[in-house]
Design an enzyme around this catalytic site. Structure first.
Site, PDB file in Angstrom:
ATOM      1  N   ASN A 187      37.008  48.310  66.179  1.00 54.67           N
ATOM      2  CA  ASN A 187      37.674  48.758  64.953  1.00 54.67           C
ATOM      3  C   ASN A 187      37.719  50.284  65.034  1.00 54.67           C
ATOM      4  O   ASN A 187      36.687  50.928  64.919  1.00 54.67           O
ATOM      5  CB  ASN A 187      36.875  48.295  63.725  1.00 54.67           C
ATOM      6  CG  ASN A 187      37.333  48.976  62.453  1.00 54.67           C
ATOM      7  OD1 ASN A 187      38.467  49.431  62.355  1.00 54.67           O
ATOM      8  ND2 ASN A 187      36.449  49.043  61.465  1.00 54.67           N
ATOM      9  N   LYS A 203      39.058  52.443  63.040  1.00 47.27           N
ATOM     10  CA  LYS A 203      39.048  53.171  61.756  1.00 47.27           C
ATOM     11  C   LYS A 203      40.130  54.256  61.783  1.00 47.27           C
ATOM     12  O   LYS A 203      41.207  54.029  62.317  1.00 47.27           O
ATOM     13  CB  LYS A 203      37.665  53.757  61.479  1.00 47.27           C
ATOM     14  CG  LYS A 203      36.545  52.744  61.672  1.00 47.27           C
ATOM     15  CD  LYS A 203      35.239  53.243  61.170  1.00 47.27           C
ATOM     16  CE  LYS A 203      34.140  52.287  61.589  1.00 47.27           C
ATOM     17  NZ  LYS A 203      32.996  52.341  60.714  1.00 47.27           N
ATOM     18  N   GLU A 255      29.032  42.053  58.472  1.00 43.05           N
ATOM     19  CA  GLU A 255      28.712  43.454  58.733  1.00 43.05           C
ATOM     20  C   GLU A 255      27.871  44.001  57.581  1.00 43.05           C
ATOM     21  O   GLU A 255      28.417  44.376  56.537  1.00 43.05           O
ATOM     22  CB  GLU A 255      29.998  44.275  58.838  1.00 43.05           C
ATOM     23  CG  GLU A 255      30.909  43.841  59.964  1.00 43.05           C
ATOM     24  CD  GLU A 255      31.822  44.979  60.392  1.00 43.05           C
ATOM     25  OE1 GLU A 255      31.712  45.386  61.557  1.00 43.05           O
ATOM     26  OE2 GLU A 255      32.592  45.479  59.577  1.00 43.05           O
ATOM     27  N   GLY A 300      32.544  49.524  65.790  1.00 41.02           N
ATOM     28  CA  GLY A 300      33.218  50.724  65.303  1.00 41.02           C
ATOM     29  C   GLY A 300      33.098  51.857  66.314  1.00 41.02           C
ATOM     30  O   GLY A 300      33.828  51.928  67.304  1.00 41.02           O
ATOM     31  N   GLY A 301      32.114  52.735  66.082  1.00 41.02           N
ATOM     32  CA  GLY A 301      31.951  53.948  66.887  1.00 41.02           C
ATOM     33  C   GLY A 301      31.985  53.720  68.394  1.00 41.02           C
ATOM     34  O   GLY A 301      32.654  54.470  69.126  1.00 41.02           O
ATOM     35  N   GLU A 312      34.404  49.452  54.320  1.00 37.88           N
ATOM     36  CA  GLU A 312      34.973  50.736  53.837  1.00 37.88           C
ATOM     37  C   GLU A 312      36.109  50.485  52.858  1.00 37.88           C
ATOM     38  O   GLU A 312      36.331  51.270  51.940  1.00 37.88           O
ATOM     39  CB  GLU A 312      35.410  51.585  55.048  1.00 37.88           C
ATOM     40  CG  GLU A 312      34.189  52.152  55.762  1.00 37.88           C
ATOM     41  CD  GLU A 312      34.322  52.284  57.266  1.00 37.88           C
ATOM     42  OE1 GLU A 312      35.445  52.320  57.783  1.00 37.88           O
ATOM     43  OE2 GLU A 312      33.263  52.332  57.934  1.00 37.88           O
ATOM     44  N   HIS A 321      37.165  45.063  55.165  1.00 35.42           N
ATOM     45  CA  HIS A 321      36.117  45.851  55.830  1.00 35.42           C
ATOM     46  C   HIS A 321      35.315  46.562  54.744  1.00 35.42           C
ATOM     47  O   HIS A 321      35.863  46.944  53.698  1.00 35.42           O
ATOM     48  CB  HIS A 321      36.753  46.858  56.790  1.00 35.42           C
ATOM     49  CG  HIS A 321      35.739  47.594  57.597  1.00 35.42           C
ATOM     50  ND1 HIS A 321      35.091  48.709  57.118  1.00 35.42           N
ATOM     51  CD2 HIS A 321      35.227  47.346  58.826  1.00 35.42           C
ATOM     52  CE1 HIS A 321      34.234  49.127  58.038  1.00 35.42           C
ATOM     53  NE2 HIS A 321      34.297  48.324  59.078  1.00 35.42           N
ATOM     54  N   SER A 363      26.627  49.058  64.158  1.00 36.20           N
ATOM     55  CA  SER A 363      25.942  49.816  65.206  1.00 36.20           C
ATOM     56  C   SER A 363      25.734  49.013  66.497  1.00 36.20           C
ATOM     57  O   SER A 363      24.683  49.110  67.140  1.00 36.20           O
ATOM     58  CB  SER A 363      24.621  50.384  64.677  1.00 36.20           C
ATOM     59  OG  SER A 363      24.881  51.278  63.609  1.00 36.20           O
ATOM     60  N   GLY A 391      27.822  52.352  61.156  1.00 41.04           N
ATOM     61  CA  GLY A 391      27.917  53.784  61.429  1.00 41.04           C
ATOM     62  C   GLY A 391      26.612  54.535  61.186  1.00 41.04           C
ATOM     63  O   GLY A 391      26.592  55.756  61.131  1.00 41.04           O
TER      64      GLY A 391
HETATM   65  C1  PEP Z   1      32.708  48.810  61.856  1.00 41.90           C
HETATM   66  O1  PEP Z   1      33.353  49.791  61.510  1.00 41.90           O
HETATM   67  O2  PEP Z   1      33.187  47.687  61.661  1.00 41.90           O
HETATM   68  C2  PEP Z   1      31.393  49.021  62.470  1.00 41.90           C
HETATM   69  C3  PEP Z   1      30.635  47.994  62.694  1.00 41.90           C
HETATM   70  O3  PEP Z   1      31.053  50.314  62.795  1.00 41.90           O
HETATM   71  P1  PEP Z   1      29.827  50.806  63.770  1.00 41.90           P
HETATM   72  O4  PEP Z   1      29.875  49.925  64.986  1.00 41.90           O
HETATM   73  O5  PEP Z   1      30.156  52.231  64.071  1.00 41.90           O
HETATM   74  O6  PEP Z   1      28.575  50.621  62.995  1.00 41.90           O
END
Ligand code: PEP
Length: 261
Positions: free
Chosen positions: A9, A11, A177, A244-245, A106, A104, A223, A183
Site C-alpha cells: 500500500n 499511500k 491492521e 505500507g512503508g 487512515e 484503510h 509494520s 507505521g
Molecule cells: C498500511 O499502510 O497498510 C501499513 C500496514 O503500513 P506499515 O506497513 O507501514 O505499518
C-alpha cells in the site's frame, strides 16, 4: 488451499515517474528470482500494489506482462457526480485496475469514513467488478480497553452487510491492521495477529458458512518487514500481508515476497 496475497500500500507516495521507476526495478528483481515468478504464475501467490489514483494508469501500463495486480487505495460509493476530488469505481476499472482497498485505517481515522459509507463503497466496488479489500482494526485505546474483538466484529459485520456467501468468498479480502501497529514499527505478536485473524474467520463462518470461511483470504498488516514476514505467514489463518512503508523499495518488498512463500 487458499492463495497467498502479498500486497503493498503506497499511500501518498510514488507519482507516475516514481511508479514507472519502481515497477521497472521490481520487474528486474522478479527476473532475478525465477522461483518467485513461477509461484505467482501458478496462481499460488498474488502480488498486488495499491497505488495513488494519479499513478494507476502508469502502474497498469508499466506492469503489463508482469504477474502483479494493480489496485486503488480508495474509491467512492457513487458512480459519478458532484464529489470533487474523488475517484469512482468505473474510472478505476476503465484504467484496468482490478482491486481496491476500502476502509484503510487512515481513511477511517483521518478522513472519518464511517462503517455505513464503507459498506456502500464495498458494494459499489464489487458490483463494478473490483475485488475489494476491507481493512479492519482496533486502535490502541480500544485494545487496552479490552474492546478489540467488539470493534473487529462491528467493522466486519457493518462492512459486509448485504453480501452473499459466494460474493464474499470470491470478491472480498479482509485485512486485519491494528491501528497501533501501522507505521509505528510495532508489529502485533504473531500470536495476537493469528488470534484476531482466526476470530475473523470465525465471524465469516457465522455469517456466510464454513465453506466461505475456508476460502476467505485474510491478511495481516502493520509494520511488516522482511524479517517478520515468515513468522506471520506461518500462521494458519493468515494468508498474506498488507505492507505500507516496506513496500516502497523494490529491493525490500521482493524480500517480503520471497519470505512469504
Ligand atoms: C498500511 O499502510 O497498510 C501499513 C500496514 O503500513 P506499515 O506497513 O507501514 O505499518
Amino acid at each position: 488451499m487458499r492463495r497467498k496475497f502479498i500486497a503493498g500500500n503506497w499511500k501518498m507516495h510514488n507519482g507516475p515517474a516514481a511508479t514507472k521507476e519502481f515497477l521497472n526495478k521490481f520487474a528486474a528483481e522478479l527476473k532475478a528470482s525465477p522461483e518467485t515468478g513461477k509461484n505467482i504464475e501458478s496462481g499460488a501467490e498474488e502480488i498486488a500494489f495499491f497505488v495513488p489514483a494519479v499513478s494507476l494508469l502508469t502502474a497498469v501500463q508499466e506492469s503489463s506482462g508482469m504477474p502483479v495486480i494493480i489496485g486503488a487505495e480508495n474509491c467512492h460509493w457513487e458512480l459519478k457526480g458532484a464529489f470533487t476530488g474523488e475517484t469512482s469505481v468505473p474510472m478505476i476499472t476503465e484504467i484496468g485496475a482490478t482491486h481496491t482497498l476500502v476502509g484503510h485505517s487512515e481513511r477511517r481515522h483521518i478522513f472519518r469514513e464511517t462503517d455505513e459509507e464503507l459498506n456502500k463503497k464495498m458494494h459499489t466496488a464489487v458490483d463494478g467488478t473490483l475485488i475489494a479489500v476491507l481493512c479492519v482494526g482496533e486502535t490502541l485505546e480500544e485494545r487496552e480497553a479490552g474492546k478489540a474483538f467488539d470493534v473487529i466484529k462491528r467493522q466486519f459485520g457493518e462492512g459486509l452487510k448485504g453480501f452473499d456467501a459466494a460474493t464474499a468468498a470470491e470478491k472480498i479480502i479482509i485485512a486485519y491492521e491494528p491501528v497501533w501497529a501501522i507505521g509505528t514499527g510495532k508489529t502485533a505478536s504473531v500470536d495476537d495477529a493469528e488470534e484476531v485473524c482466526r476470530f475473523i474467520r470465525g465471524l465469516a463462518k457465522e455469517t456466510f458458512g464454513a465453506e466461505t470461511a475456508e476460502k476467505l483470504i485474510i491478511l495481516y498488516g502493520g509494520s511488516v518487514k522482511p524479517e517478520n514476514t515468515a513468522g506471520i505467514m506461518a500462521q494458519p489463518d493468515i494468508d498474506g500481508v498488507l505492507v505500507g512503508g516496506a513496500s516502497l523499495k523494490p529491493e525490500v518488498f521482493i524480500e517480503i515476497v520471497k519470505n512469504a512463500i
